[in-house]
Design a protein around this motif. Structure first.
Motif, short mmCIF file in Angstrom:
data_model
loop_
_atom_site.label_atom_id
_atom_site.label_comp_id
_atom_site.label_asym_id
_atom_site.label_seq_id
_atom_site.Cartn_x
_atom_site.Cartn_y
_atom_site.Cartn_z
N GLY A 5 46.39 47.48 35.46
CA GLY A 5 46.00 46.53 36.49
C GLY A 5 44.49 46.43 36.53
N LEU A 6 43.98 45.22 36.52
CA LEU A 6 42.54 44.95 36.56
C LEU A 6 42.26 44.20 37.85
CD1 LEU A 6 39.73 44.80 35.10
CD2 LEU A 6 40.50 42.58 34.21
N THR A 7 41.38 44.74 38.68
CA THR A 7 41.12 44.13 39.97
C THR A 7 39.65 44.25 40.35
OG1 THR A 7 41.97 43.93 42.25
CG2 THR A 7 41.65 46.18 41.38
N VAL A 28 46.31 39.49 28.31
CA VAL A 28 45.91 39.54 29.72
C VAL A 28 46.70 38.49 30.49
CG1 VAL A 28 44.02 39.34 31.37
CG2 VAL A 28 43.57 40.27 29.09
N TYR A 29 47.38 38.94 31.52
CA TYR A 29 48.12 38.07 32.44
C TYR A 29 47.23 37.87 33.66
CZ TYR A 29 52.06 36.69 35.51
OH TYR A 29 52.92 36.03 36.37
N VAL A 30 46.85 36.62 33.92
CA VAL A 30 45.97 36.31 35.04
C VAL A 30 46.85 35.87 36.21
CG1 VAL A 30 44.00 34.96 35.84
CG2 VAL A 30 44.12 35.70 33.44
N ALA A 31 47.03 36.76 37.17
CA ALA A 31 47.99 36.55 38.25
C ALA A 31 47.70 35.29 39.07
CB ALA A 31 48.04 37.78 39.16
N GLU A 110 45.28 40.82 35.51
CA GLU A 110 44.15 40.61 36.41
C GLU A 110 44.70 40.07 37.73
OE1 GLU A 110 40.80 37.45 37.57
OE2 GLU A 110 41.37 37.44 35.46
N ALA A 111 44.39 40.76 38.81
CA ALA A 111 44.85 40.32 40.14
C ALA A 111 43.83 40.75 41.19
CB ALA A 111 46.21 40.91 40.44
N ALA A 112 43.60 39.89 42.15
CA ALA A 112 42.55 40.13 43.14
C ALA A 112 42.87 41.26 44.13
CB ALA A 112 42.25 38.85 43.92
N ILE A 113 44.12 41.39 44.51
CA ILE A 113 44.43 42.32 45.60
C ILE A 113 45.46 43.39 45.22
CG2 ILE A 113 43.72 40.77 47.48
CD1 ILE A 113 46.69 40.04 47.83
N LEU A 114 45.27 44.03 44.09
CA LEU A 114 46.20 45.07 43.65
C LEU A 114 46.30 46.23 44.64
CD1 LEU A 114 45.58 45.64 39.82
CD2 LEU A 114 47.45 44.43 40.93
N PHE A 115 45.17 46.64 45.17
CA PHE A 115 45.18 47.78 46.08
C PHE A 115 45.65 47.37 47.47
CE2 PHE A 115 41.92 49.13 42.93
CZ PHE A 115 42.66 50.15 42.37
N GLU A 116 45.17 46.22 47.94
CA GLU A 116 45.50 45.75 49.28
C GLU A 116 47.00 45.57 49.49
OE1 GLU A 116 41.34 44.01 48.50
OE2 GLU A 116 43.08 44.62 47.34
N ASN A 117 47.70 45.08 48.46
CA ASN A 117 49.14 44.84 48.63
C ASN A 117 50.01 45.96 48.05
OD1 ASN A 117 49.33 44.42 45.85
ND2 ASN A 117 49.40 42.19 46.01
N GLY A 118 49.39 47.02 47.56
CA GLY A 118 50.15 48.17 47.07
C GLY A 118 50.71 48.01 45.67
N SER A 119 50.49 46.86 45.03
CA SER A 119 51.09 46.66 43.71
C SER A 119 50.43 47.49 42.62
CB SER A 119 51.08 45.17 43.34
OG SER A 119 49.78 44.69 43.22
#
Length: 191
Positions: A5-7, A28-31, A110-119
């Motif tokens: 996960g890249l955030t 790279v998967y751009v969420a 790549e996803a902006a809120i990996l930590f915020e949403n627990g993913s």
């Protein structure tokens, strides 16, 4: 296959790092891009969004971002319901994408809120891209044509780097003082 996960916060440079990873030959998967595609093309997702937010959620040209943003901007409960529709669909799409890239040793999302949403828990490793807040604000103002107040409002809805760093396996400094390519090559070697 190792899933990474890249955030990073808005304006941190995560999209630049994602492009670099792609140039290095890794899928790279751009969420954010894939979420937009899913929101516009998946009938079930579209129906659920219309049920939640009304017909105005879509216009003739597709997903009505302005309308949706106005609805969910100050309503955390409504935003959570919208995310409960979109995030599982993106996660399922990512799994299908991983299957299509099953021969790759490493894949990145790549996803902006990996930590915020627990993913972030769904990944084998996580990389956090950081940059000083003033630099982030200036980047987003220039990139998106937003005012400083609008950028600060977006930043305030995301966790701070201080909160994310303890959860990240690796940190990339995209601050103009540290070269990004050597940092990424070293991280990829460690993974």
């Amino acid at each position: 296959m190792i899933k990474v996960g890249l955030t990073g916060g808005i304006g941190s440079g995560k999209s630049t790092v994602a492009k670099l990873i792609g140039f290095l030959g890794y899928p790279v998967y751009v969420a954010d891009i894939e979420a937009k595609r899913i929101i516009n093309s998946d009938r079930q997702v579209r129906q659920q969004i219309v049920s939640l937010l009304g017909e105005g959620a879509y216009s003739v040209s597709g997903y009505n971002v302005k309308y949706v943003a106005e609805k969910v901007f100050n309503d955390k409960q409504l935003l959570n319901k919208l995310n409960a529709i979109v995030h599982p669909a993106v996660h399922s799409d990512f799994n299908n994408w991983c299957n299509d890239n099953r021969n790759a040793k490493l894949v990145f999302q790549e996803a902006a809120i990996l930590f915020e949403n627990g993913s972030y828990r769904k990944f084998d490793k996580t990389i956090l891209v950081t940059a000083p807040e003033l630099m982030r604000i200036n980047r987003v103002m220039k990139r998106d044509g937003l005012s400083e107040e609008e950028v600060n409002a977006r930043i305030s809805r995301q966790w701070s780097d201080h909160d994310k760093i303890p959860l990240a396996d690796y940190v990339v400094r995209c601050d103009g003082s540290h070269l990004v390519i050597p940092q990424m090559i070293e991280i990829i070697k460690k993974i």
